[in-house]
Design an enzyme around this catalytic site. Structure first.
Site, PDB file in Angstrom:
ATOM      1  N   CYS A 114     -12.013   7.495 -11.864  1.00 14.13           N
ATOM      2  CA  CYS A 114     -10.590   7.265 -12.118  1.00 14.13           C
ATOM      3  C   CYS A 114     -10.157   5.903 -11.577  1.00 14.13           C
ATOM      4  O   CYS A 114      -9.504   5.124 -12.273  1.00 14.13           O
ATOM      5  CB  CYS A 114      -9.770   8.391 -11.484  1.00 14.13           C
ATOM      6  SG  CYS A 114      -8.017   8.386 -11.950  1.00 14.13           S
ATOM      7  N   CYS A 115     -10.558   5.601 -10.348  1.00 15.20           N
ATOM      8  CA  CYS A 115     -10.214   4.303  -9.757  1.00 15.20           C
ATOM      9  C   CYS A 115     -10.836   3.151 -10.541  1.00 15.20           C
ATOM     10  O   CYS A 115     -10.220   2.102 -10.709  1.00 15.20           O
ATOM     11  CB  CYS A 115     -10.678   4.238  -8.303  1.00 15.20           C
ATOM     12  SG  CYS A 115      -9.657   5.149  -7.130  1.00 15.20           S
ATOM     13  N   CYS A 197      -1.886   5.669  -5.266  1.00 19.80           N
ATOM     14  CA  CYS A 197      -1.438   6.547  -6.338  1.00 19.80           C
ATOM     15  C   CYS A 197      -0.906   7.853  -5.749  1.00 19.80           C
ATOM     16  O   CYS A 197      -1.482   8.393  -4.801  1.00 19.80           O
ATOM     17  CB  CYS A 197      -2.590   6.835  -7.296  1.00 19.80           C
ATOM     18  SG  CYS A 197      -3.141   5.390  -8.226  1.00 19.80           S
ATOM     19  N   CYS A 200      -3.126  10.981  -4.930  1.00 20.29           N
ATOM     20  CA  CYS A 200      -4.227  10.772  -3.982  1.00 20.29           C
ATOM     21  C   CYS A 200      -3.749  10.235  -2.636  1.00 20.29           C
ATOM     22  O   CYS A 200      -4.553   9.705  -1.856  1.00 20.29           O
ATOM     23  CB  CYS A 200      -5.260   9.817  -4.584  1.00 20.29           C
ATOM     24  SG  CYS A 200      -5.945  10.374  -6.158  1.00 20.29           S
ATOM     25  N   CYS A 223     -10.855   2.250  -2.991  1.00 21.42           N
ATOM     26  CA  CYS A 223     -10.748   2.469  -4.428  1.00 21.42           C
ATOM     27  C   CYS A 223     -11.792   1.699  -5.219  1.00 21.42           C
ATOM     28  O   CYS A 223     -12.014   1.956  -6.394  1.00 21.42           O
ATOM     29  CB  CYS A 223      -9.353   2.079  -4.937  1.00 21.42           C
ATOM     30  SG  CYS A 223      -8.947   0.345  -4.666  1.00 21.42           S
TER      31      CYS A 223
END
Length: 227
Positions: A114-115, A197, A200, A223
């Site tokens: 995702c990062c 984010c 998280c 990240c």
């Protein structure tokens, strides 16, 4: 070692004990329009410092699609009141498109992926037109950042990486914010010591390091933007 890498190594040694403004002045004078600042919008300290040596400097912000509203508000305020040019980068996929392709809540199942898609890849594309970029990394934030040079070589991107406040403490940041009235994300007054984010990031507890609220309980500490 290429020319830029050698330049970064020499500057890192020569500027190790220099004030943040001097480090940024060197970067601005050396790279001109091919120098930018990146900002997570936890605060605008480095953007403010850079604007003092290069008014109108580019400030690059990554809009992952998962930010707190307060973070987007801080970005908008920085662009409105400071002498900088805020540039917003976005991932190739919207959150909805990512959910459709990879399933919802990828940040829980594979936070590294995702990062990478929402931060690392957009930043690589956004920095393509620059030779050097500045970041707000500080050595006291976490053990993974303790060796951060004030000027170093970003080998993955082939760019000079400047960390003008690497030697600062949280007290130094607070003093600069108070002296200059620098914009700060409201979440920092609400128990958050590092802002990423929303899904998280949690508030930190007494005694935890500043980044303990990021990806809490996962073993993930970065990240991928900084190694």
């Amino acid at each position: 070692m290429n020319g830029l890498e050698k330049l970064a190594a020499e500057a890192g040694r020569e500027l190790e004990d220099a004030p943040a403004l001097e480090i940024l002045r060197w970067a601005a004078d050396t790279f001109g329009e091919r120098f930018c600042v990146t900002a997570s919008m936890a605060d605008a300290v480095v953007a403010h410092l850079a604007s003092r040596v290069r008014p109108g400097v580019d400030v690059v912000f990554l809009d992952t699609g998962y930010h707190f509203p307060e973070t987007i508000g801080t970005r908008d305020a920085v662009g409105a009141v400071m002498d900088v040019r805020v540039l917003t980068l976005t991932p190739r996929r919207s959150v909805a498109e990512q959910d459709a392709e990879f399933g919802p809540q990828l940040y829980e199942r594979d936070p590294d992926l995702c990062c990478r898609m929402r931060k690392v890849e957009p930043l690589a594309e956004g920095l393509a037109g620059y030779d050097a970029w500045a970041t707000g990394l500080r050595r006291d934030e976490s053990p993974t950042r303790a060796g951060t040079p004030v000027v170093g070589w970003d080998a993955r991107r082939g760019k000079v990486k400047v960390a003008p406040i690497a030697r600062w403490t949280e007290a130094d940041v607070d003093a600069y914010v108070a002296e200059h009235g620098v914009l700060v994300n409201p979440l920092l007054m609400d128990g958050y010591t590092s802002v990423g984010c929303a899904p998280c990031t949690r508030r930190t507890l007494t005694g935890e390091d500043a980044r303990a609220g990021r990806w809490a309980g996962t073993g993930k500490t970065e990240c991928g933007l900084h190694g």
